[in-house]
Design an enzyme around this catalytic site. Structure first.
Site, PDB file in Angstrom:
ATOM      1  N   SER A  22      21.198  36.316  33.108  1.00  0.00           N
ATOM      2  CA  SER A  22      20.171  36.536  34.142  1.00  0.00           C
ATOM      3  C   SER A  22      20.805  36.621  35.527  1.00  0.00           C
ATOM      4  CB  SER A  22      19.168  35.375  34.144  1.00  0.00           C
ATOM      5  OG  SER A  22      18.420  35.391  32.963  1.00  0.00           O
ATOM      6  N   GLY A  93      15.879  44.532  28.634  1.00  0.00           N
ATOM      7  CA  GLY A  93      14.597  44.477  29.342  1.00  0.00           C
ATOM      8  C   GLY A  93      14.790  44.145  30.814  1.00  0.00           C
ATOM      9  N   ARG A 121       9.178  48.192  24.061  1.00  0.00           N
ATOM     10  CA  ARG A 121       8.747  47.034  24.876  1.00  0.00           C
ATOM     11  C   ARG A 121       7.857  47.483  26.055  1.00  0.00           C
ATOM     12  NH1 ARG A 121      13.708  43.148  25.652  1.00  0.00           N
ATOM     13  NH2 ARG A 121      12.034  41.778  26.360  1.00  0.00           N
ATOM     14  N   GLN A 167      11.212  38.676  35.112  1.00  0.00           N
ATOM     15  CA  GLN A 167      11.581  40.094  35.270  1.00  0.00           C
ATOM     16  C   GLN A 167      10.547  40.802  36.134  1.00  0.00           C
ATOM     17  OE1 GLN A 167      11.950  41.501  31.242  1.00  0.00           O
ATOM     18  NE2 GLN A 167      13.903  40.450  30.917  1.00  0.00           N
ATOM     19  N   ASP A 313      13.451  31.927  25.515  1.00  0.00           N
ATOM     20  CA  ASP A 313      14.643  32.510  24.898  1.00  0.00           C
ATOM     21  C   ASP A 313      15.280  31.578  23.860  1.00  0.00           C
ATOM     22  OD1 ASP A 313      14.381  34.784  26.425  1.00  0.00           O
ATOM     23  OD2 ASP A 313      15.896  34.205  27.901  1.00  0.00           O
ATOM     24  N   ARG A 344       9.899  37.886  17.679  1.00  0.00           N
ATOM     25  CA  ARG A 344      10.713  36.731  17.263  1.00  0.00           C
ATOM     26  C   ARG A 344       9.947  35.721  16.419  1.00  0.00           C
ATOM     27  NH1 ARG A 344      14.441  36.288  22.746  1.00  0.00           N
ATOM     28  NH2 ARG A 344      15.946  37.851  22.061  1.00  0.00           N
TER      29      ARG A 344
HETATM   30  C1  S3P Z   1      14.801  37.026  32.051  1.00  0.00           C
HETATM   31  C2  S3P Z   1      13.506  36.643  31.950  1.00  0.00           C
HETATM   32  C3  S3P Z   1      12.844  36.395  30.663  1.00  0.00           C
HETATM   33  C4  S3P Z   1      13.857  36.186  29.547  1.00  0.00           C
HETATM   34  C5  S3P Z   1      14.936  37.231  29.561  1.00  0.00           C
HETATM   35  C6  S3P Z   1      15.675  37.190  30.886  1.00  0.00           C
HETATM   36  C7  S3P Z   1      15.360  37.241  33.404  1.00  0.00           C
HETATM   37  O1  S3P Z   1      12.047  37.518  30.340  1.00  0.00           O
HETATM   38  O2  S3P Z   1      13.203  36.173  28.300  1.00  0.00           O
HETATM   39  O3  S3P Z   1      15.855  36.983  28.512  1.00  0.00           O
HETATM   40  O4  S3P Z   1      16.603  37.309  33.544  1.00  0.00           O
HETATM   41  O5  S3P Z   1      14.578  37.351  34.344  1.00  0.00           O
HETATM   42  P1  S3P Z   1      10.557  37.680  30.936  1.00  0.00           P
HETATM   43  O6  S3P Z   1      10.687  37.888  32.397  1.00  0.00           O
HETATM   44  O7  S3P Z   1       9.991  38.877  30.242  1.00  0.00           O
HETATM   45  O8  S3P Z   1       9.854  36.416  30.573  1.00  0.00           O
END
Ligand code: S3P
Length: 427
Positions: A22, A93, A121, A167, A313, A344
């Site tokens: 992240s 994502g 997604r 995100q 996660d 998942r």
């Molecule tokens: C992340 C946010 C999470 C997480 C992903 C990384 C990030 O997703 O599941 O692995 O780095 O901001 P979401 O924002 O969809 O919850």
């Protein structure tokens, strides 16, 4: 690739894991918008963060790697160039959703696509706030990648997140960098705050009060040297492995312990885990420390509400721990699991069946009875990195040799996983 995992005797040693996924994404994107050079040490070795680097390079930014240090020569907020071709977000994502906020503000049209999993997604969650900011974005069937983003002037908004997603929060804040005035994001449930911390490190004016984030638009971001902590979500596999395998004693060095992520440690401690944090310090606004884990019996636990969002996660590997616990684990309020790299809930349940482990699946979670016997099995990652690694951990407790199909998926976040696991098992 198929990986074979034999049951393991005690796990031991001092482990160094790759940089946080992240934080690496955010540092790379922000450095590419900063003025001057940034050196990012301990950058994630995973494919996802390399998708981000590839996008940044395609946008005309000079970014190079030497070992795990990435050097980015930013050209300021207005420094990106129209890419020659479509941008590839791979399996990531984070790349597509966070880049969408930045691309929406550019004076050109761009397209960004992903692999088969990413193409399924949902993107409406970022398209909606960006449309409110004035962006024009087209998506397959109105909501799936690829995205075609007609960049232009964005205006600041005051946005309440309908889903707990860092995100989406990041996408809106990134768009807000280019808008005049204050962009405000309100979070009903707290999500990871690496974007807020990183933007501040690079010079943005960003205030956080309770769960309201206020960003002043059009800051001057300045290139700088930063260090990425090791990834707590990668450490989670070794924390659970250390708890599961009798006599284990592992130390994991320099792990990011941001409070918006470290609910994992609090949850494990609440179930009776033998975990200690040593040498706590702060690096670039992020707390880091060494974590020691020793084998311990685990009672039982409930993951719900805010905790479900904070552990989203880690739930696949925690499900494995739940099956070995005394009283079992219950997971609810975690429907987001169904729209990760795989569904998942379904992929955990499928692999549990293969090893004879009982699980009750619900629309937003699962119920896993405790004290179950772990049988060796042929597992499948279904192309999902966290499923590959969660079931490698399960295989350590198996009654014989297990195999994991599509095990190379682990490279998305943690290419060194198999080697480090072998080393910890003394092989
Ligand atoms: C992340 C946010 C999470 C997480 C992903 C990384 C990030 O997703 O599941 O692995 O780095 O901001 P979401 O924002 O969809 O919850």
């Amino acid at each position: 690739m198929q990986q074979t995992i034999r049951p393991s005797g005690r796990l031991s040693g001092v482990l160094s894991l790759p940089g946080d996924k992240s934080i690496s994404h955010r540092f790379a994107m922000i450095a590419s918008l900063a003025e001057g050079t940034s050196r990012i040490s301990n950058f994630s070795t995973g494919a996802d963060c390399h998708s981000t680097l590839g996008c940044v390079q395609a946008l005309g930014i000079d970014a190079s790697e030497e070992g795990t240090t990435v050097t980015i020569h930013g050209k300021g907020l207005r420094g990106w160039k129209e890419p020659a071709g479509d941008l590839d977000a791979g399996n990531s994502g984070s790349t597509i959703r966070m880049m969408a906020g930045l691309l929406a503000a550019q004076p050109f049209t761009s397209s960004i696509f992903g692999d088969e999993s990413l193409s399924r997604r949902p993107m409406a969650r970022v398209m909606k706030p960006l449309a409110e900011m004035g962006a024009k974005i087209e998506a397959r069937d109105g909501q799936f990648p690829p995205l075609t983003i007609h960049g232009g002037e964005l205006h600041a908004i005051d946005y309440t997140l309908p889903v707990p997603s860092a995100q989406v929060k990041t996408c809106v804040l990134f768009g807000g960098l280019f808008a005049e005035g204050q962009t405000i994001v309100r979070e009903p449930i707290r999500s990871r705050d690496h974007t807020e911390i990183a933007l501040r490190e690079f010079g943005a004016d960003i205030q956080i009060k309770q769960r309201v984030i206020t960003l002043q638009g059009r800051p001057t971001l300045t290139g700088r040297d930063v260090v990425v902590p090791s990834d707590l979500s990668s450490a989670a596999f070794f924390l659970v492995a250390g708890l599961l395998v009798p006599d284990s004693n592992l130390v994991i060095q320099g792990v990011g312990l941001n409070p918006s992520r470290s609910a994992l440690l609090d949850f494990l401690l609440s179930t009776g885990a033998n975990i200690k944090v040593l040498k706590l310090q702060s690096v670039n606004g992020e707390p880091i420390g060494d974590i020691q884990v020793r084998h311990a019996p685990i009672r039982g636990g409930v993951i719900e509400k805010d905790l479900a969002a904070a552990l989203i996660d880690e739930i696949p590997v925690l499900a494995v721990l739940g099956a070995a616990s005394e009283e079992g684990f219950i997971v609810r309020d975690a429907a987001e699991l169904r729209i990760k790299e795989t569904d998942r809930i379904a992929t955990v349940a499928d692999n549990f069946k293969r090893m004879g482990i009982e699980i009750e699946v619900t629309p937003d979670g699962m119920r896993i009875p405790g004290r179950q016997k772990f049988r060796a099995a042929n597992f499948d990652s279904f192309g999902d990195h966290r499923i590959a690694m969660a079931f490698a951990v399960a295989a350590l407790r198996g009654d014989g040799e297990s195999t994991i199909d599509n095990a190379d998926a682990a490279s998305v976040s943690f290419p060194e996983f198999w080697g480090i696991l072998e080393k910890a098992a003394g092989r």
